[in-house]
Design a protein around this motif. Structure first.
Motif, mmCIF file in Angstrom:
data_model
loop_
_atom_site.group_PDB
_atom_site.id
_atom_site.type_symbol
_atom_site.label_atom_id
_atom_site.label_comp_id
_atom_site.label_asym_id
_atom_site.label_seq_id
_atom_site.Cartn_x
_atom_site.Cartn_y
_atom_site.Cartn_z
ATOM 1 N N GLU A 73 -13.683 -44.678 16.730
ATOM 2 C CA GLU A 73 -14.621 -43.689 15.805
ATOM 3 C C GLU A 73 -14.994 -44.542 14.492
ATOM 4 O OE1 GLU A 73 -16.008 -40.716 16.096
ATOM 5 O OE2 GLU A 73 -15.693 -40.910 18.181
ATOM 6 N N ARG A 74 -14.464 -45.888 14.506
ATOM 7 C CA ARG A 74 -14.852 -46.571 13.184
ATOM 8 C C ARG A 74 -16.318 -46.727 13.105
ATOM 9 N NH1 ARG A 74 -11.204 -49.931 10.210
ATOM 10 N NH2 ARG A 74 -12.006 -51.297 9.027
ATOM 11 N N ASP A 75 -16.710 -46.484 11.968
ATOM 12 C CA ASP A 75 -18.319 -46.697 11.782
ATOM 13 C C ASP A 75 -18.825 -48.012 12.324
ATOM 14 O OD1 ASP A 75 -20.973 -45.889 11.371
ATOM 15 O OD2 ASP A 75 -20.541 -45.909 9.073
ATOM 16 N N TRP A 78 -23.017 -47.241 16.089
ATOM 17 C CA TRP A 78 -23.510 -45.848 16.384
ATOM 18 C C TRP A 78 -23.842 -44.881 14.965
ATOM 19 C CZ3 TRP A 78 -22.893 -44.722 21.639
ATOM 20 C CH2 TRP A 78 -22.139 -45.641 22.421
ATOM 21 N N GLY A 79 -23.580 -45.642 13.901
ATOM 22 C CA GLY A 79 -23.800 -44.810 12.803
ATOM 23 C C GLY A 79 -22.819 -43.630 12.775
ATOM 24 N N GLY A 80 -23.125 -42.744 11.828
ATOM 25 C CA GLY A 80 -22.280 -41.426 11.460
ATOM 26 C C GLY A 80 -21.142 -41.692 10.542
ATOM 27 N N GLY A 81 -20.235 -40.993 11.062
ATOM 28 C CA GLY A 81 -18.775 -40.889 10.053
ATOM 29 C C GLY A 81 -18.176 -42.190 10.029
ATOM 30 N N GLY A 82 -17.056 -42.452 10.432
ATOM 31 C CA GLY A 82 -16.130 -43.518 10.446
ATOM 32 C C GLY A 82 -14.395 -43.278 10.002
ATOM 33 N N ASP A 84 -10.881 -45.060 9.392
ATOM 34 C CA ASP A 84 -10.496 -46.411 8.862
ATOM 35 C C ASP A 84 -8.997 -46.548 9.408
ATOM 36 O OD1 ASP A 84 -8.959 -44.709 7.705
ATOM 37 O OD2 ASP A 84 -9.381 -45.269 5.650
#
Length: 231
Positions: A73-75, A78-82, A84
């Motif tokens: 799910e790291r930015d 795809w863009g979006g949240g992220g 770390d």
């Protein structure tokens, strides 16, 4: 050497290419280099190797199975949240289950499994069931992407030690079957890519992914057959 350069055994070969005067390694240099030890960079991620001889530290770092990976799910593209998060593969599996409420799917090398995955999920983690007792389990990421005229599905082995000597290699075959006609689209890759996911889930490229016509989907569900072999 004849020019007075002091070399330990591990540097003798490389120095000889430059100098051409190497007769024998210096025992004093050997003793000094062997006494210089460093902790592994990945102690905080669970490495228990202790102190590593300085001139072996690069090879150890390349092969260390605790070398960190990032969260899918790291930015990234795809863009979006992220997210770390960074940690070992074992820590990553725990993170995915706890922080992202994603179930990890078990599979076995050499056997074909069938998955029904929604495109909106973007990614799904697989773990080899035969590795369940092993702290260094094989972790795979199925990547799903919707394009204008079709969908793309690819697979990557999640690890940071993929280029280390002796690291296991994998191949895979993906297939999707049309529910009405029984027609199939398939894709095979002899050597699976490895990645520590530095930019999160990578966007599937045309050379390492299966192109699935949207007519093969049920709503946005991809009826995927997946087969992974370990070499």
């Amino acid at each position: 050497c004849d020019d007075g350069h002091l070399m330990c055994s591990s540097c003798r070969g490389a120095h000889g290419e430059d100098c051409g005067r190497v007769a024998a390694p210096c025992r004093l240099a050997d003793a000094y280099a062997g006494a210089v030890k460093l902790p592994c960079d990945y102690v905080k991620f669970g490495c228990e190797a202790g102190l590593v001889v300085y001139h072996d530290s690069v090879d150890h770092r390349r092969a260390c199975q605790h070398a960190p990976c990032c969260c899918p799910e790291r930015d990234g593209p795809w863009g979006g949240g992220g997210c770390d998060f960074t940690g070992s593969r074992e820590m990553l599996l725990e993170h995915i289950s706890t922080n992202h409420s994603r179930q990890v799917i078990l599979m076995r090398h050499g056997q074909t499994g069938r998955l029904s995955l929604p495109l909106a999920r973007r990614w799904q983690v697989l773990v080899d069931q035969d590795d369940m007792a092993n702290r260094h389990r094989s972790v795979f990421l199925v990547i799903l992407a919707e394009r204008d005229k079709d969908a793309a599905v690819s697979l990557v082995c999640v690890r940071a030690d993929g280029d280390a000597p002796g690291a296991p290699q994998f191949s895979y075959k993906l297939a999707v079957e049309h529910s009405g006609s029984g027609a199939r689209v398939t894709f095979e890759l002899p050597v699976m890519k490895s990645s520590s996911l530095p930019a999160g889930t990578p966007w599937p490229d045309e050379f390492t992914s299966l192109s699935v016509p949207k007519a093969y989907l049920s709503d946005d569900i991809v009826p995927l057959n997946i087969h992974i072999d370990k070499h």
